[in-house]
Design an enzyme around this catalytic site. Structure first.
Site, mmCIF file in Angstrom:
data_model
loop_
_atom_site.group_PDB
_atom_site.id
_atom_site.type_symbol
_atom_site.label_atom_id
_atom_site.label_comp_id
_atom_site.label_asym_id
_atom_site.label_seq_id
_atom_site.Cartn_x
_atom_site.Cartn_y
_atom_site.Cartn_z
ATOM 1 N N GLY A 179 31.047 45.926 41.050
ATOM 2 C CA GLY A 179 31.310 44.813 40.149
ATOM 3 C C GLY A 179 32.563 44.999 39.336
ATOM 4 C CD GLN A 180 32.700 46.433 35.571
ATOM 5 O OE1 GLN A 180 33.774 46.110 35.070
ATOM 6 N NE2 GLN A 180 31.580 45.788 35.344
ATOM 7 N N GLY A 181 35.297 46.980 40.446
ATOM 8 C CA GLY A 181 36.508 47.205 41.222
ATOM 9 C C GLY A 181 36.216 47.782 42.605
ATOM 10 C CB THR A 182 38.214 48.046 45.556
ATOM 11 O OG1 THR A 182 37.908 46.655 45.522
ATOM 12 C CG2 THR A 182 38.090 48.554 46.982
ATOM 13 C CB VAL A 183 35.750 53.294 45.198
ATOM 14 C CG1 VAL A 183 36.002 54.797 45.202
ATOM 15 C CG2 VAL A 183 35.081 52.879 43.891
ATOM 16 C CE LYS B 129 35.255 51.089 38.761
ATOM 17 N NZ LYS B 129 34.207 51.336 37.759
ATOM 18 C CG ASP C 85 24.744 48.804 36.397
ATOM 19 O OD1 ASP C 85 23.650 48.313 36.745
ATOM 20 O OD2 ASP C 85 25.805 48.560 36.994
#
Length: 731
Positions: free
Chosen positions: A410-414, A428, A525
């Protein structure tokens, strides 16, 4: 004296090369002719020689001369014209059967789906005979033309203007012609009433004159030689890289009168004025040398020098060739100096722009806020957090290649990357940061900078000088717990020992965050996708984008609800107050995932059990725990431990947060449950016992659904923590 000779030699070589290029209109290395027909690209013989399958042609060498056929419609090609964008083909002519009723007939091969259309400029529908009225159709019902020829046996008119012959104009853009006809003077004794076919106007006028001795009433078929007609097809080639010095325009001598007519127009590409060749080939349009000795295009008067230019020519008075050479060399050197200066200036300006952009991104991505947060937080590990450059991380991830992606959240791509020192890392790349999301990113950096625990993903550094902020973690190679539970690999399955170990390690990490960190931290989370497994399959808690630090004397946080459905504490969802017991609830869902192998939310379960937590609690109430367990757990026969962990999970999932255990209590109880296989366990300390926790399952459990009925009236585990490492396990 040598310079004029050299210039003449170079000029001769250039002319020879140009002539060679002009001579070939086919793709290099491809057959250029078949019999008397030239084969220009995009047409070709063989898959490497044509633009697409519609332009594939076949050369039949069984005849003399050889004949060329258009493969897609299997008709003979008479010639191909690049200049006009047309191909002439031979089509069979079919007679009309006499009929007093309306009949429908198609003329020509269907070209639907191909780049070919029937040319309205070069063709007409020809009607031979005088017993038929013919209507031309653009579709199933729309009539776009028609004609009727009168009978005259003594007529010698060969103009096809209505006596024994008439013509119908064809609309633009048609790929198939359909027409209906009816015999006006039908006789039962006659089965042949003439012809209706598409033909090239020029060809028809020539051949019609040749066969004008035929009887005007056309009661007998034509001579055997008159069974084929020449038809012209227009074609266009789109989505292809054209040659330099070429242009394209829509065909048509008259502008279209409607949108349909405009859509029916096809494009014709050609070499610009001053160039010749094939516009569909790279470098296919070559300069025309109007000044060559064999050129008829040289208009310069006698005694005036003709100078060929690219695309044009100039008439100049004779000048000293040596002087001209010096001018050319001087201009070349001057241009080179200017280009070098422009390149250096551009490079300096570009570096300044990049530096300015990096500063702007650093501020926009919260660099100042991060520096303020880190400077105001007294943690020893902060100085180890490195600020990476954008160049370092671009090289590490192969410029963020799609093949390097190992996860999306949800916060980005790794991305998986390798630093210059050989370390494998996870980079990230956060989503575009706005004012609302900036706090999450800075928060994750600050939180992870304060954490030093073996079961928490370690933050190595970050980069703020890119358009979107970047975080650099240690790389965890064995993926997420979610993947191993719900998408298991047959070569490696999670054993019961590993499941208990993972639960203990995650509980220990959360206990550390809640109780042992300098400032208590709520993760907010916890879920199986945020639990990673390293090369030894040890658990690592990750993704602290929504985590929060709280004061020691603070009992809860009041925030907008964040988290993942299925793991979200119902009490937090209703009150917007997040407590340490909210993390306990989410951990309880993870434990149930480990027990059952089912997802937190699933539409496959019954309505009452779409939520795994609800499904689990309902099964516990109905004493059906063993009906929902993962089959691999049942095979290991660890029922006492399973029951103990199930009871602990039920307590973690209590709807009243005050009745849930703390994560510290959960961690201690899991340590005790791990020893159930050796019997009841009492942990004693030879010196001072700091704190003791008792796990008591007072409610009896009746597992009547399994073959060997089991009942546990009371299970008690006592675990005590000491201030040193000297401990004794007593069974």
């Amino acid at each position: 004296m040598r310079l004029p000779l050299i210039l003449r030699l170079v000029s001769t070589l250039c002319l020879a090369t140009t002539a060679a290029l002009e001579a070939s209109l086919a793709k290099p290395g491809c057959q250029e002719t078949c019999g008397n027909v030239t084969i220009p690209y995009p047409f070709g013989i063989g898959s490497q020689c044509y633009a697409n399958s519609s332009f594939a042609v076949i050369c039949d060498n069984s005849t003399n001369p050889a004949r060329l056929y258009l493969s897609s419609i299997q008709l003979e090609i008479l010639n191909i014209s690049l200049v006009d964008g047309i191909v002439r083909i031979v089509q069979p002519v079919s007679p009309l059967n006499c009929s007093a009723e309306m009949r429908r007939q198609s003329s020509g091969k269907a070209l639907l789906g191909s780049p070919f259309t029937i040319s309205a400029v070069h063709n007409s529908v020809i009607v031979l005979g005088c017993r038929n009225t013919v209507w031309l159709l653009a579709n199933e019902t729309t009539i776009v033309g028609g004609c009727t020829a009168i009978c005259s046996e003594n007529s010698t008119d060969i103009r096809c203007n209505g006596v024994s012959c008439c013509q119908i104009t064809i609309p633009r853009g048609l790929q198939e012609l359909q027409f209906t006809y009816r015999s006006n003077e039908f006789s039962n004794n006659s089965t042949f009433c003439g012809y209706a076919f598409v033909a090239e106007q020029k060809w028809f006028l020539e051949d019609y004159r040749r066969y004008n001795g035929l009887r005007a009433n056309f009661l007998d078929p034509f001579d055997q030689e008159f069974r084929n007609a020449s038809m012209v097809l227009e074609w266009e080639l789109n989505n292809v890289e054209l040659s330099l010095h070429s242009s394209c325009e829509y065909r048509g001598t008259t502008p279209p009168s409607s949108r349909d007519e405009f859509d029916a127009l096809t494009r014709l590409c050609y070499c610009d004025n001053g160039f010749e060749g094939n516009p569909y080939l790279p470098d296919g349009c070559q300069d025309i040398d109007e000044c060559s000795s064999n050129s008829t295009l040289n208009p310069c008067p006698y005694g005036i020098n003709c100078v060929n230019r690219v695309g044009y020519y100039e008439c100049q008075e004779q000048k000293s060739r040596m002087k001209l050479a010096f001018i050319i060399v001087g201009c070349g050197l001057g241009g080179l100096v200017l280009l070098l200066g422009a390149w250096r200036s551009t490079k300096v300006i570009r570096n300044r722009i990049k530096t300015h952009q990096k500063r702007k991104f650093f501020k926009r991505n919260g660099g100042l806020l991060l520096e303020q947060e880190l400077s105001s937080t007294d943690i020893n590990g902060i100085e180890k957090t490195k600020l990476f450059t954008s160049k370092e991380l671009a090289q590490a991830t192969d410029h963020y290649n799609e093949d390097r992606i190992v996860g999306r959240g949800g916060q980005g791509t790794v991305y998986k990357g390798m630093l210059a020192d050989g370390r494998i890392v996870a980079v990230k790349k956060s989503k575009r940061v706005d004012e609302d999301d900036l706090e999450f990113f800075i928060n994750e950096v600050v939180i992870l900078s304060q954490i030093n625990h073996r079961n928490v993903v370690k933050l190595l550094g970050c980069c703020l000088e890119t358009e979107v902020p970047l975080l650099v973690y240690e790389f965890i190679p064995n993926g997420t717990l979610f993947h191993h539970i719900h998408e298991p690999n047959e070569d490696f399955l999670l054993s019961w020992e590993m499941r208990v170990q993972i639960a203990r390690e995650v509980a220990g990490a959360l206990s550390y965050l809640h109780s042992a960190a300098s400032t208590p931290i709520y993760h907010r989370d916890i879920k199986s996708t945020n639990i990673l497994l390293d090369h030894k399959y040890r658990a690592k808690v990750s993704d602290f984008g929504t985590s929060r630090s709280v004061a020691i004397d603070q009992t809860h946080l009041t925030t907008r609800v964040l988290g993942t459905f299925g793991y979200l504490d119902p009490e937090y969802f209703q009150s917007s107050q997040f407590t340490e017991k909210s993390d306990v609830y989410s951990f309880g869902v993870v434990m149930v995932e480990l027990l059952t192998g089912e997802k937190a939310i699933s539409s496959v379960r019954a309505e009452v059990g779409k939520s795994l937590a609800t499904h689990f609690l309902h099964s516990m109430e109905e004493d059906h725990l063993f009906n929902i367990l993962d089959p691999s757990i049942l095979k290991e026969d660890r029922r006492e431990e399973v029951v103990a962990i199930a009871e602990l999970a039920r307590r973690c999932l209590h709807l009243n947060g005050k009745k849930r255990p703390t994560m510290k209590e959960v961690a201690v109880e899991l340590e005790g449950i791990q020893q159930l296989k050796e019997g009841s366990v009492v942990l004693q300390n030879h010196d001072v016992i700091r704190e003791c926790h008792s796990i008591e399952f007072a409610e009896p459990l009746d597992f009547s659904s399994i073959s060997s009925s089991m009942r546990f009236d009371t299970i008690t585990i006592t675990a005590c923590s000491a201030n040193d490492d000297s401990r004794t396990l007593v069974a």
